[in-house]
Scaffold this active site. Structure first.
Site, PDB file in Angstrom:
ATOM      1  N   ASN A 234       0.871  -1.179   0.000  1.00 60.48           N
ATOM      2  CA  ASN A 234       0.000   0.000   0.000  1.00 60.48           C
ATOM      3  C   ASN A 234       0.902   1.222   0.000  1.00 60.48           C
ATOM      4  OD1 ASN A 234      -1.819   2.034   0.467  1.00 60.48           O
ATOM      5  ND2 ASN A 234      -2.222   1.467   2.607  1.00 60.48           N
TER       6      ASN A 234
ATOM      7  N   LYS B 291       0.058   4.225  -0.288  1.00 57.65           N
ATOM      8  CA  LYS B 291      -0.607   5.421   0.248  1.00 57.65           C
ATOM      9  C   LYS B 291      -0.398   6.595  -0.734  1.00 57.65           C
ATOM     10  CE  LYS B 291       0.256   3.497   4.748  1.00 57.65           C
ATOM     11  NZ  LYS B 291       0.118   3.638   6.185  1.00 57.65           N
TER      12      LYS B 291
ATOM     13  N   HIS C 107      -9.530   1.152   4.730  1.00 61.91           N
ATOM     14  CA  HIS C 107      -8.256   1.326   5.433  1.00 61.91           C
ATOM     15  C   HIS C 107      -8.469   2.285   6.613  1.00 61.91           C
ATOM     16  CE1 HIS C 107      -4.122   2.474   6.302  1.00 61.91           C
ATOM     17  NE2 HIS C 107      -3.762   1.362   5.685  1.00 61.91           N
TER      18      HIS C 107
ATOM     19  N   GLU D 238      -6.822   4.687   7.688  1.00 62.41           N
ATOM     20  CA  GLU D 238      -6.591   6.109   7.390  1.00 62.41           C
ATOM     21  C   GLU D 238      -7.804   6.728   6.705  1.00 62.41           C
ATOM     22  OE1 GLU D 238      -2.845   5.592   5.380  1.00 62.41           O
ATOM     23  OE2 GLU D 238      -1.938   5.015   7.286  1.00 62.41           O
TER      24      GLU D 238
ATOM     25  N   GLU E  31      -5.467  -5.165  10.558  1.00 63.27           N
ATOM     26  CA  GLU E  31      -4.463  -4.121  10.746  1.00 63.27           C
ATOM     27  C   GLU E  31      -4.709  -3.399  12.065  1.00 63.27           C
ATOM     28  OE1 GLU E  31      -2.479  -3.030   6.851  1.00 63.27           O
ATOM     29  OE2 GLU E  31      -4.102  -1.620   7.137  1.00 63.27           O
TER      30      GLU E  31
ATOM     31  N   GLY F 150       2.418   2.081  10.652  1.00 63.92           N
ATOM     32  CA  GLY F 150       3.362   3.190  10.490  1.00 63.92           C
ATOM     33  C   GLY F 150       4.073   3.602  11.770  1.00 63.92           C
TER      34      GLY F 150
ATOM     35  N   SER G 251       3.422  -2.402  10.295  1.00 64.32           N
ATOM     36  CA  SER G 251       4.879  -2.414  10.457  1.00 64.32           C
ATOM     37  C   SER G 251       5.529  -3.754  10.108  1.00 64.32           C
ATOM     38  CB  SER G 251       5.249  -1.974  11.879  1.00 64.32           C
ATOM     39  OG  SER G 251       4.832  -0.637  12.097  1.00 64.32           O
TER      40      SER G 251
ATOM     41  N   GLY H 278       4.787   1.187   4.725  1.00 60.94           N
ATOM     42  CA  GLY H 278       6.111   1.808   4.592  1.00 60.94           C
ATOM     43  C   GLY H 278       7.127   0.970   3.831  1.00 60.94           C
TER      44      GLY H 278
END
Ligand code: PEP
Length: 248
Positions: free
Chosen positions: A9, A11, A94, A96, A164, A170, A210, A232
């Site tokens: 992902n 982002k 997600h 976010e 998640e 993150g 992570s 990430g």
């Protein structure tokens, strides 16, 4: 046996030229992998990555979609638009999007229904906040998210679920492999209650939060974790390739 899926992902990262370079760098590094490799990229990168990934084992996904077919929804992208250019996967719900764009479980449900209708494979994210975990509410929260996300959906064979924990996204804090497996197992049990054993046994449930090259193997070898959703570490082709190749 369930297949493993490793999904990146990106982002809101990477310009089209960076996306093209990434696929070029990644392709030879992962060409021997038997895992399903998916990169969920920004809308603007979809077309470029789809072209560059043609003929490779890298599949392309979007990070969101609208549930309506078309209409006056300025700034939105429909599932039909994604399907028309060859996108296969789409991340839905997600954390976010839930946090910054107020996406609700009801929106998630509408998006999953629409994605399945056009033949996209939704990667549906669920997970608890730190506060919920500290109050031992994670199972209650996730059960509720699942029941609402899959309301009135009869067939989830093309759905991928990603567990998640929000506190692990993150932050560099990964759930222990035991904790992550306990929740993915719990999700499978919830699927069993709604859809029965055959569906639950085949359901693909990923872990995200992570995941890095140094912890991927331990996580993905747990009994109920069928791969990962990687944020990430999916921005670096070598790191992402090392995660994809955890079992080579
Ligand atoms: C994510 O964004 O879905 C994610 C898991 O991010 P990270 O790997 O950076 O924690």
């Amino acid at each position: 046996m369930r297949r493993k899926i490793i999904a990146g992902n990106w982002k809101m990262n990477k310009l089209p030229n960076e996306a093209l370079d990434f696929i070029t760098e990644l392709e030879p590094l992962v060409k021997n992998s038997e895992n399903e490799i998916v990169l969920c990229v920004p809308y603007i990168d979809l077309f470029y990555t789809l072209l560059n990934a043609q003929g490779t084992n890298i599949k392309i996904g979007a990070q969101n979609m609208h549930w309506e077919k078309e209409g006056a929804y300025t700034g939105e992208i429909s599932s039909e638009m994604l399907k028309a250019i060859g996108v296969e996967y789409v991340i839905i719900g997600h954390s976010e999007r839930r946090k910054y764009f107020n996406e609700t479980d009801e929106d998630v449900n509408k998006k999953i229904i629409k994605a399945l209708e056009v033949g996209l494979k939704p990667i549906v994210c669920v997970g608890e906040t730190l506060e919920e975990r500290e109050n031992h509410k994670e199972k209650e929260v996730i059960k509720n998210q699942i029941e609402k996300a899959f309301k009135n959906i009869k067939d989830i064979s093309n759905v991928i679920i990603a567990y998640e924990p929000i506190w692990a996204i993150g932050t560099g804090k990964t759930a222990t492999s035991e904790d992550a497996n306990e929740i993915t197992k719990f999700i499978r049990e919830e699927i069993l209650k709604i859809y029965g054993k055959d569906v639950a046994d085949c359901a693909i449930i990923l872990y995200g939060g992570s995941v890095k090259p140094n912890n991927a193997k331990e996580l993905f070898e747990m009994s109920d974790i069928d791969g990962g959703l990687i944020g990430g570490a999916s921005l670096n082709a070598k790191d992402f390739a090392n995660i994809v190749n955890y079992n080579i």
